[in-house]
Scaffold this motif. Structure first.
Motif, PDB file in Angstrom:
ATOM      1  N   TRP A  15       0.803  -1.205   0.000  1.00  0.00           N
ATOM      2  CA  TRP A  15       0.000   0.000   0.000  1.00  0.00           C
ATOM      3  C   TRP A  15       0.842   1.264   0.000  1.00  0.00           C
ATOM      4  CZ3 TRP A  15      -1.725   4.309   2.609  1.00  0.00           C
ATOM      5  CH2 TRP A  15      -2.976   4.776   2.231  1.00  0.00           C
ATOM      6  N   CYS A  16       2.092   1.206   0.484  1.00  0.00           N
ATOM      7  CA  CYS A  16       2.951   2.398   0.457  1.00  0.00           C
ATOM      8  C   CYS A  16       3.188   2.834  -0.987  1.00  0.00           C
ATOM      9  CB  CYS A  16       4.275   2.172   1.187  1.00  0.00           C
ATOM     10  SG  CYS A  16       5.303   0.834   0.561  1.00  0.00           S
ATOM     11  N   GLY A  17       3.379   1.875  -1.899  1.00  0.00           N
ATOM     12  CA  GLY A  17       3.536   2.196  -3.318  1.00  0.00           C
ATOM     13  C   GLY A  17       2.240   2.692  -3.932  1.00  0.00           C
ATOM     14  N   ALA A  18       1.125   2.113  -3.519  1.00  0.00           N
ATOM     15  CA  ALA A  18      -0.175   2.554  -4.022  1.00  0.00           C
ATOM     16  C   ALA A  18      -0.462   3.988  -3.588  1.00  0.00           C
ATOM     17  CB  ALA A  18      -1.278   1.628  -3.513  1.00  0.00           C
ATOM     18  N   PHE A  19      -0.148   4.296  -2.343  1.00  0.00           N
ATOM     19  CA  PHE A  19      -0.369   5.649  -1.844  1.00  0.00           C
ATOM     20  C   PHE A  19       0.493   6.659  -2.610  1.00  0.00           C
ATOM     21  CE2 PHE A  19       0.837   9.045   1.224  1.00  0.00           C
ATOM     22  CZ  PHE A  19      -0.395   9.667   1.294  1.00  0.00           C
ATOM     23  N   THR A  20       1.760   6.332  -2.830  1.00  0.00           N
ATOM     24  CA  THR A  20       2.649   7.223  -3.577  1.00  0.00           C
ATOM     25  C   THR A  20       2.135   7.417  -4.998  1.00  0.00           C
ATOM     26  OG1 THR A  20       4.502   6.485  -2.238  1.00  0.00           O
ATOM     27  CG2 THR A  20       5.036   7.605  -4.278  1.00  0.00           C
ATOM     28  N   SER A  21       1.692   6.352  -5.626  1.00  0.00           N
ATOM     29  CA  SER A  21       1.135   6.446  -6.977  1.00  0.00           C
ATOM     30  C   SER A  21      -0.092   7.353  -7.000  1.00  0.00           C
ATOM     31  CB  SER A  21       0.763   5.048  -7.476  1.00  0.00           C
ATOM     32  OG  SER A  21       0.237   5.099  -8.757  1.00  0.00           O
ATOM     33  N   TRP A  22      -0.928   7.241  -5.994  1.00  0.00           N
ATOM     34  CA  TRP A  22      -2.133   8.065  -5.908  1.00  0.00           C
ATOM     35  C   TRP A  22      -1.764   9.538  -5.737  1.00  0.00           C
ATOM     36  CZ3 TRP A  22      -4.336  10.581  -1.474  1.00  0.00           C
ATOM     37  CH2 TRP A  22      -5.632  11.047  -1.686  1.00  0.00           C
ATOM     38  N   VAL A  23      -0.777   9.830  -4.872  1.00  0.00           N
ATOM     39  CA  VAL A  23      -0.356  11.217  -4.652  1.00  0.00           C
ATOM     40  C   VAL A  23       0.261  11.802  -5.918  1.00  0.00           C
ATOM     41  CG1 VAL A  23       1.230  12.706  -3.379  1.00  0.00           C
ATOM     42  CG2 VAL A  23      -0.078  10.955  -2.169  1.00  0.00           C
ATOM     43  N   PHE A  24       1.047  11.014  -6.623  1.00  0.00           N
ATOM     44  CA  PHE A  24       1.692  11.477  -7.852  1.00  0.00           C
ATOM     45  C   PHE A  24       0.828  11.151  -9.070  1.00  0.00           C
ATOM     46  CE2 PHE A  24       5.208  11.759  -5.002  1.00  0.00           C
ATOM     47  CZ  PHE A  24       6.040  12.734  -5.540  1.00  0.00           C
ATOM     48  N   HIS A  25      -0.458  11.441  -8.969  1.00  0.00           N
ATOM     49  CA  HIS A  25      -1.404  11.117 -10.031  1.00  0.00           C
ATOM     50  C   HIS A  25      -1.118  11.840 -11.349  1.00  0.00           C
ATOM     51  CE1 HIS A  25      -3.108  14.746  -8.218  1.00  0.00           C
ATOM     52  NE2 HIS A  25      -3.576  14.993  -9.413  1.00  0.00           N
ATOM     53  N   ASP A  26      -0.314  12.889 -11.332  1.00  0.00           N
ATOM     54  CA  ASP A  26      -0.017  13.604 -12.576  1.00  0.00           C
ATOM     55  C   ASP A  26       1.210  13.046 -13.296  1.00  0.00           C
ATOM     56  OD1 ASP A  26       1.518  14.544 -10.490  1.00  0.00           O
ATOM     57  OD2 ASP A  26       1.398  16.643 -11.061  1.00  0.00           O
ATOM     58  N   ILE A  27       1.783  11.962 -12.783  1.00  0.00           N
ATOM     59  CA  ILE A  27       2.823  11.221 -13.505  1.00  0.00           C
ATOM     60  C   ILE A  27       2.100  10.341 -14.531  1.00  0.00           C
ATOM     61  CG2 ILE A  27       4.579   9.395 -13.289  1.00  0.00           C
ATOM     62  CD1 ILE A  27       5.636  11.864 -12.043  1.00  0.00           C
ATOM     63  N   LYS A  28       2.698  10.163 -15.687  1.00  0.00           N
ATOM     64  CA  LYS A  28       2.076   9.350 -16.739  1.00  0.00           C
ATOM     65  C   LYS A  28       1.693   7.974 -16.179  1.00  0.00           C
ATOM     66  CE  LYS A  28       4.793  11.617 -20.299  1.00  0.00           C
ATOM     67  NZ  LYS A  28       5.962  11.501 -21.187  1.00  0.00           N
ATOM     68  N   PRO A  29       0.485   7.496 -16.506  1.00  0.00           N
ATOM     69  CA  PRO A  29       0.001   6.232 -15.928  1.00  0.00           C
ATOM     70  C   PRO A  29       0.896   5.037 -16.238  1.00  0.00           C
ATOM     71  CG  PRO A  29      -1.662   7.203 -17.382  1.00  0.00           C
ATOM     72  CD  PRO A  29      -0.503   8.126 -17.358  1.00  0.00           C
ATOM     73  N   GLU A  30       1.488   4.990 -17.420  1.00  0.00           N
ATOM     74  CA  GLU A  30       2.342   3.846 -17.750  1.00  0.00           C
ATOM     75  C   GLU A  30       3.566   3.780 -16.831  1.00  0.00           C
ATOM     76  OE1 GLU A  30       3.290   7.107 -20.861  1.00  0.00           O
ATOM     77  OE2 GLU A  30       1.503   6.311 -19.890  1.00  0.00           O
ATOM     78  N   ILE A  31       4.026   4.920 -16.355  1.00  0.00           N
ATOM     79  CA  ILE A  31       5.147   4.957 -15.408  1.00  0.00           C
ATOM     80  C   ILE A  31       4.666   4.512 -14.031  1.00  0.00           C
ATOM     81  CG2 ILE A  31       6.749   6.483 -14.179  1.00  0.00           C
ATOM     82  CD1 ILE A  31       6.902   8.157 -16.771  1.00  0.00           C
ATOM     83  N   ARG A  32       3.548   5.071 -13.581  1.00  0.00           N
ATOM     84  CA  ARG A  32       3.024   4.713 -12.253  1.00  0.00           C
ATOM     85  C   ARG A  32       2.703   3.229 -12.158  1.00  0.00           C
ATOM     86  NH1 ARG A  32      -1.808   6.984 -11.225  1.00  0.00           N
ATOM     87  NH2 ARG A  32      -2.009   7.867 -13.284  1.00  0.00           N
TER      88      ARG A  32
END
Length: 142
Positions: A15-32
């Motif tokens: 979930w730590c990675g999921a939370f970071t991905s959610w916070v950085f939602h403006d990073i391209k989805p393929e990268i996240r």
């Protein structure tokens, strides 16, 4: 909470990675989707690029990889830097109130924590700052 569930994929990654991905939602989805689920992915994405930041160069808003002394080079936990101090950082992080119980390994929760730099960690088991990651301009949606 329901918006966050799409990032966790039924507990298939921490979930730590999921939370970071959610916070950085403006990073391209393929990268996240490819790199943000865990420490190994984030480290491999940043390694050998200007994205990988030494702890002494951290800034507020950077992603950090945390781990114990002598652990994996890519760490065991992901957090985001709130503030930087000479011997520690304060962070926001998900899945940080981990308690191992039968059949349940990931706990949802966001906490504000203090994490030491290697030189100020009190024990070899203490999770310390290993690396910072700062996405490049090209990693964001235009």
């Amino acid at each position: 909470k329901s918006n966050l569930r799409k990032y966790v994929r039924n507990k298939q990654f921490p979930w730590c990675g999921a939370f970071t991905s959610w916070v950085f939602h403006d990073i391209k989805p393929e990268i996240r989707k490819r790199y943000f689920p865990g420490t190994a992915g984030l480290y491999s994405w940043a390694r050998n690029t200007p994205r990988l930041i030494k702890p002494e160069n951290l800034q507020s808003g950077d992603i950090i990889l945390l781990g114990p002394q002598g652990g994996d080079i890519d760490g065991d936990h992901i957090a985001m830097v709130d503030q930087v101090f000479p011997d520690h950082v304060t962070t926001y992080e998900g899945n940080t109130n981990y308690r191992k119980q039968p059949g349940n390994i990931y706990y949802i929760g966001v906490a504000h924590k203090t994490r030491p730099f290697a030189h100020s960690a009190k024990s070899p088991k203490t999770f310390r700052v290993l690396w910072g990651i700062r996405p490049l301009e090209e990693d964001y949606f235009k």
